[in-house]
Design a protein around this motif. Structure first.
Motif, PDB file in Angstrom:
ATOM      1  N   PRO A   1       3.537  -3.480   7.374  1.00 53.94           N
ATOM      2  CA  PRO A   1       2.340  -3.212   6.573  1.00 53.94           C
ATOM      3  C   PRO A   1       1.115  -3.955   7.090  1.00 53.94           C
ATOM      4  CG  PRO A   1       3.782  -4.723   5.418  1.00 53.94           C
ATOM      5  CD  PRO A   1       4.535  -4.277   6.644  1.00 53.94           C
ATOM      6  N   THR A   2      -0.049  -3.511   6.654  1.00 49.61           N
ATOM      7  CA  THR A   2      -1.320  -4.172   6.980  1.00 49.61           C
ATOM      8  C   THR A   2      -1.835  -4.896   5.742  1.00 49.61           C
ATOM      9  OG1 THR A   2      -1.925  -2.571   8.684  1.00 49.61           O
ATOM     10  CG2 THR A   2      -3.713  -3.836   7.695  1.00 49.61           C
TER      11      THR A   2
ATOM     12  N   ARG B   1       0.320  -6.043  10.457  1.00 47.20           N
ATOM     13  CA  ARG B   1      -1.015  -6.439  10.909  1.00 47.20           C
ATOM     14  C   ARG B   1      -1.778  -7.135   9.777  1.00 47.20           C
ATOM     15  NH1 ARG B   1      -0.682  -1.392  13.836  1.00 47.20           N
ATOM     16  NH2 ARG B   1      -1.012  -1.772  16.083  1.00 47.20           N
ATOM     17  N   VAL B   2      -2.749  -7.918  10.184  1.00 45.45           N
ATOM     18  CA  VAL B   2      -3.731  -8.496   9.256  1.00 45.45           C
ATOM     19  C   VAL B   2      -5.078  -7.911   9.606  1.00 45.45           C
ATOM     20  CG1 VAL B   2      -4.786 -10.589   8.362  1.00 45.45           C
ATOM     21  CG2 VAL B   2      -2.395 -10.637   9.133  1.00 45.45           C
ATOM     22  N   GLY B   3      -5.759  -7.366   8.601  1.00 47.63           N
ATOM     23  CA  GLY B   3      -7.110  -6.853   8.781  1.00 47.63           C
ATOM     24  C   GLY B   3      -8.093  -7.713   8.007  1.00 47.63           C
TER      25      GLY B   3
ATOM     26  N   LEU C   1     -14.789   1.215   4.148  1.00 47.53           N
ATOM     27  CA  LEU C   1     -13.747   2.178   3.789  1.00 47.53           C
ATOM     28  C   LEU C   1     -14.080   3.568   4.327  1.00 47.53           C
ATOM     29  CD1 LEU C   1     -13.195   0.922   0.144  1.00 47.53           C
ATOM     30  CD2 LEU C   1     -11.552   0.728   2.028  1.00 47.53           C
ATOM     31  N   ARG C   2     -15.349   3.935   4.287  1.00 42.93           N
ATOM     32  CA  ARG C   2     -15.751   5.242   4.833  1.00 42.93           C
ATOM     33  C   ARG C   2     -15.529   5.312   6.347  1.00 42.93           C
ATOM     34  NH1 ARG C   2     -15.394   7.204   0.467  1.00 42.93           N
ATOM     35  NH2 ARG C   2     -16.888   8.563  -0.581  1.00 42.93           N
ATOM     36  N   ARG C   3     -15.547   4.172   7.017  1.00 46.20           N
ATOM     37  CA  ARG C   3     -15.316   4.160   8.468  1.00 46.20           C
ATOM     38  C   ARG C   3     -13.826   4.340   8.793  1.00 46.20           C
ATOM     39  NH1 ARG C   3     -18.465   3.064  12.922  1.00 46.20           N
ATOM     40  NH2 ARG C   3     -17.538   1.920  14.685  1.00 46.20           N
ATOM     41  N   GLY C   4     -12.993   4.240   7.774  1.00 47.32           N
ATOM     42  CA  GLY C   4     -11.576   4.489   7.979  1.00 47.32           C
ATOM     43  C   GLY C   4     -10.691   3.264   7.999  1.00 47.32           C
ATOM     44  N   HIS C   5     -11.254   2.088   7.753  1.00 36.39           N
ATOM     45  CA  HIS C   5     -10.451   0.866   7.729  1.00 36.39           C
ATOM     46  C   HIS C   5      -9.683   0.788   6.412  1.00 36.39           C
ATOM     47  CE1 HIS C   5     -12.003  -0.713  11.464  1.00 36.39           C
ATOM     48  NE2 HIS C   5     -13.244  -0.463  11.068  1.00 36.39           N
ATOM     49  N   ARG C   6      -8.394   0.610   6.506  1.00 33.14           N
ATOM     50  CA  ARG C   6      -7.512   0.647   5.344  1.00 33.14           C
ATOM     51  C   ARG C   6      -6.471  -0.463   5.436  1.00 33.14           C
ATOM     52  NH1 ARG C   6     -10.798   3.811   3.741  1.00 33.14           N
ATOM     53  NH2 ARG C   6     -10.485   5.762   2.584  1.00 33.14           N
ATOM     54  N   GLY C   7      -5.624  -0.552   4.435  1.00 32.17           N
ATOM     55  CA  GLY C   7      -4.528  -1.506   4.426  1.00 32.17           C
ATOM     56  C   GLY C   7      -3.550  -1.142   3.331  1.00 32.17           C
ATOM     57  N   ASP C   8      -2.457  -1.891   3.288  1.00 33.68           N
ATOM     58  CA  ASP C   8      -1.433  -1.641   2.268  1.00 33.68           C
ATOM     59  C   ASP C   8      -1.634  -2.495   1.033  1.00 33.68           C
ATOM     60  OD1 ASP C   8       0.575   0.263   3.666  1.00 33.68           O
ATOM     61  OD2 ASP C   8       0.165  -1.273   5.169  1.00 33.68           O
ATOM     62  N   VAL C   9      -2.192  -3.681   1.204  1.00 32.46           N
ATOM     63  CA  VAL C   9      -2.586  -4.547   0.088  1.00 32.46           C
ATOM     64  C   VAL C   9      -3.844  -5.289   0.515  1.00 32.46           C
ATOM     65  CG1 VAL C   9      -0.281  -4.871  -0.914  1.00 32.46           C
ATOM     66  CG2 VAL C   9      -1.102  -6.439   0.869  1.00 32.46           C
TER      67      VAL C   9
ATOM     68  N   THR D   1       1.605 -16.033   2.029  1.00 31.17           N
ATOM     69  CA  THR D   1       1.657 -14.693   1.438  1.00 31.17           C
ATOM     70  C   THR D   1       1.565 -13.617   2.513  1.00 31.17           C
ATOM     71  OG1 THR D   1       0.596 -15.517  -0.586  1.00 31.17           O
ATOM     72  CG2 THR D   1       0.604 -13.138  -0.249  1.00 31.17           C
ATOM     73  N   VAL D   2       0.683 -13.820   3.471  1.00 32.76           N
ATOM     74  CA  VAL D   2       0.540 -12.857   4.567  1.00 32.76           C
ATOM     75  C   VAL D   2       1.845 -12.753   5.352  1.00 32.76           C
ATOM     76  CG1 VAL D   2      -0.566 -12.491   6.816  1.00 32.76           C
ATOM     77  CG2 VAL D   2      -1.956 -13.015   4.809  1.00 32.76           C
ATOM     78  N   LEU D   3       2.437 -13.892   5.712  1.00 35.31           N
ATOM     79  CA  LEU D   3       3.670 -13.880   6.492  1.00 35.31           C
ATOM     80  C   LEU D   3       4.789 -13.142   5.763  1.00 35.31           C
ATOM     81  CD1 LEU D   3       3.674 -17.562   7.826  1.00 35.31           C
ATOM     82  CD2 LEU D   3       3.114 -15.495   9.112  1.00 35.31           C
ATOM     83  N   ARG D   4       4.875 -13.372   4.447  1.00 40.18           N
ATOM     84  CA  ARG D   4       5.947 -12.750   3.679  1.00 40.18           C
ATOM     85  C   ARG D   4       5.694 -11.272   3.430  1.00 40.18           C
ATOM     86  NH1 ARG D   4       7.137 -17.700  -0.723  1.00 40.18           N
ATOM     87  NH2 ARG D   4       7.939 -19.146   0.876  1.00 40.18           N
ATOM     88  N   THR D   5       4.453 -10.843   3.562  1.00 40.65           N
ATOM     89  CA  THR D   5       4.128  -9.432   3.340  1.00 40.65           C
ATOM     90  C   THR D   5       4.270  -8.628   4.614  1.00 40.65           C
ATOM     91  OG1 THR D   5       2.583 -10.038   1.567  1.00 40.65           O
ATOM     92  CG2 THR D   5       2.374  -7.826   2.502  1.00 40.65           C
ATOM     93  N   VAL D   6       3.677  -9.083   5.706  1.00 36.78           N
ATOM     94  CA  VAL D   6       3.688  -8.298   6.944  1.00 36.78           C
ATOM     95  C   VAL D   6       4.932  -8.550   7.783  1.00 36.78           C
ATOM     96  CG1 VAL D   6       1.165  -8.343   6.967  1.00 36.78           C
ATOM     97  CG2 VAL D   6       2.423  -9.962   8.375  1.00 36.78           C
ATOM     98  N   GLY D   7       5.586  -9.676   7.556  1.00 32.74           N
ATOM     99  CA  GLY D   7       6.791  -9.990   8.299  1.00 32.74           C
ATOM    100  C   GLY D   7       6.509 -10.556   9.668  1.00 32.74           C
ATOM    101  N   THR D   8       7.530 -11.177  10.271  1.00 30.97           N
ATOM    102  CA  THR D   8       7.398 -11.776  11.600  1.00 30.97           C
ATOM    103  C   THR D   8       8.510 -11.245  12.500  1.00 30.97           C
ATOM    104  OG1 THR D   8       8.730 -13.700  10.945  1.00 30.97           O
ATOM    105  CG2 THR D   8       6.334 -13.854  10.699  1.00 30.97           C
ATOM    106  N   ARG D   9       8.262 -11.337  13.799  1.00 27.94           N
ATOM    107  CA  ARG D   9       9.243 -10.859  14.791  1.00 27.94           C
ATOM    108  C   ARG D   9      10.142 -11.996  15.259  1.00 27.94           C
ATOM    109  NH1 ARG D   9       7.614  -5.846  17.260  1.00 27.94           N
ATOM    110  NH2 ARG D   9       5.611  -5.157  16.421  1.00 27.94           N
TER     111      ARG D   9
END
Length: 421
Positions: free
Chosen positions: A95-96, A160-162, A180-188, A413-421
């Protein structure tokens, strides 16, 4: 419990660096619509590039945005507006997570109310004073600190982090709308507005209104031959007070902690052009609170109906009705979907990083960019350093320790949301 990766990231949170960044940003007088607003966007773009992000810095097409039927409105005059988004490029199958904040600040007001120049930050022990300190240069600093720590620890993210840094939030949300109109989005999305240790999962809306009340001019010595627009406005003012009381009955539980969740406030009143003349026009401007889940069109209709009913009961206004228009910012309400896991994720990260009190969930009586992101289908809440009660005032301040705490919580919070490799 913290993982080894999370501990490594937290070890990279640089408190001294956080203080320096906060001071640097306050020193840029990025008042809404000013050239310094654009200056700060370019300064931040350089920071994001040095962090290795894919950076999109663009000049917004103001004419095209203003022509959009869903444009949220503005109040400040501006010749340009810059959008800025930075995205980590190492993810792909996760997720982003959007970290969002506005770079603009409100004008400082009376310079004599400040202890020195409002754009020369003053540090007293751990507390930084200055315009924009909590609203919201501290929040921007927390975003940068969290992301810097993740990059410095060499963590490879699964998602990803945006980072969305926007202009024009204070007068309607132009920057968020254009992003948002330019198309930049995310999951949370987390917006680091000053929330004073709470999780703000809902915002009331706010609509700017203008009422033009006619009178009839006459010489002041023969005022009985005229009709003062000031006197004509008085019954309308009383009617608006009654409307506010009516609209604040049975407020949503998230808003129950606020004495007036949906305030109706008249902010400016202008009348007359000569001391010895009966004024033939009064113009009152203010803001109308929008209830959670209420269509702004319904709120406007209720306001206009209130004015019409007050006019029908007044002999002068009945035949000389005021004109109601809706200039400036138009904030709908917004809310994180009920039951979304993001608040619990932040609470868990806050506790695991040694945060003091468990952040409670609440709503806020003001409008913000939250409603634009949630309206675009991106679950969004506000969690950031500082106290909204000192924002927009000469008492504006923030404790560096609060910025550090938020940065630590966000990083985990970011690490737990987007995950790590």
């Amino acid at each position: 419990m913290l993982s080894d990766v999370e501990r490594a990231v937290l070890a990279e949170i640089d408190e001294a660096g956080i203080g320096r960044t906060l001071l640097e940003m306050i020193s840029v007088p990025s008042v809404t619509g000013s050239a310094a607003e654009s200056e700060l966007q370019h300064l931040l773009a350089g920071r994001l590039e040095r962090l290795g992000l894919d950076v999109d810095l663009w000049s917004m097409d103001l004419d095209a945005l203003r022509a959009d039927p869903e444009f949220p409105g503005t109040e400040a005059e501006r010749a340009e507006a810059w959008g800025l988004v930075g995205v980590t490029g190492d993810g792909g199958d996760g997720p982003t997570f959007v970290l969002q904040g506005h770079v603009d600040v409100v004008p400082p007001g009376d310079p004599d109310a400040w202890n020195g120049d409002p754009f020369v930050p003053r540090v007293v022990r751990d507390v930084v004073h200055g315009r924009g300190a909590c609203d919201m240069k501290a929040g921007l600093t927390a975003h940068l600190a969290a992301l810097t720590a993740i990059r410095a620890a060499g963590v490879r993210l699964r998602g990803r982090v945006g980072v969305h840094f926007v202009v024009g939030e204070e007068d309607g949300g132009l920057g968020a709308f254009g992003t948002l109109r330019r198309g930049h989005r995310g999951d949370v999305c987390v917006i680091t507005e000053p929330t004073g240790g709470t999780l703000v999962t809902a915002n009331a809306g706010a609509l700017t209104f203008r009422i033009a009340v006619p009178g009839r001019a006459a010489h002041g010595s023969a005022r009985d031959q005229g009709v003062s627009a000031i006197d004509a406005y008085v019954p309308l003012h009383g009617a608006l007070a009654r409307l506010e009381a009516e609209r604040n009955r049975d407020a949503h539980p998230l808003m129950a902690g606020h004495p007036i969740p949906y305030a109706l406030s008249v902010g400016t009143v202008r009348a007359g052009d000569w001391a010895s003349s009966v004024p033939d026009l009064l113009v009152a401007e203010g803001r109308l609170g929008v209830r959670l889940g209420e269509d702004p069109a319904e709120a406007r209709a209720a306001f206009e109906r209130c004015v019409a009913e007050a006019c029908a009961a007044d002999p002068w206004l009945r035949d000389h009705p005021p004109t109601v228009t809706w200039p400036g910012g138009q904030f709908a309400s917004g809310r994180l979907p009920e039951g979304h896991p993001l608040p619990e994720l932040i609470r868990g990260a806050h506790a695991d990083t040694g945060g003091a009190a468990d952040p409670r969930e609440c709503g806020a009586p003001y409008g913000s960019d939250l409603r634009l992101y949630s309206g675009a289908g991106i679950p969004t809440l506000q969690y950031g350093p500082g106290d909204i009660r000192v924002a927009h005032s000469a008492r504006e301040q923030v404790a560096v320790a609060e910025v550090v705490e938020v940065a630590r919580t966000l990083a985990v919070t970011v690490l737990r949301t987007v995950g790590t490799r």
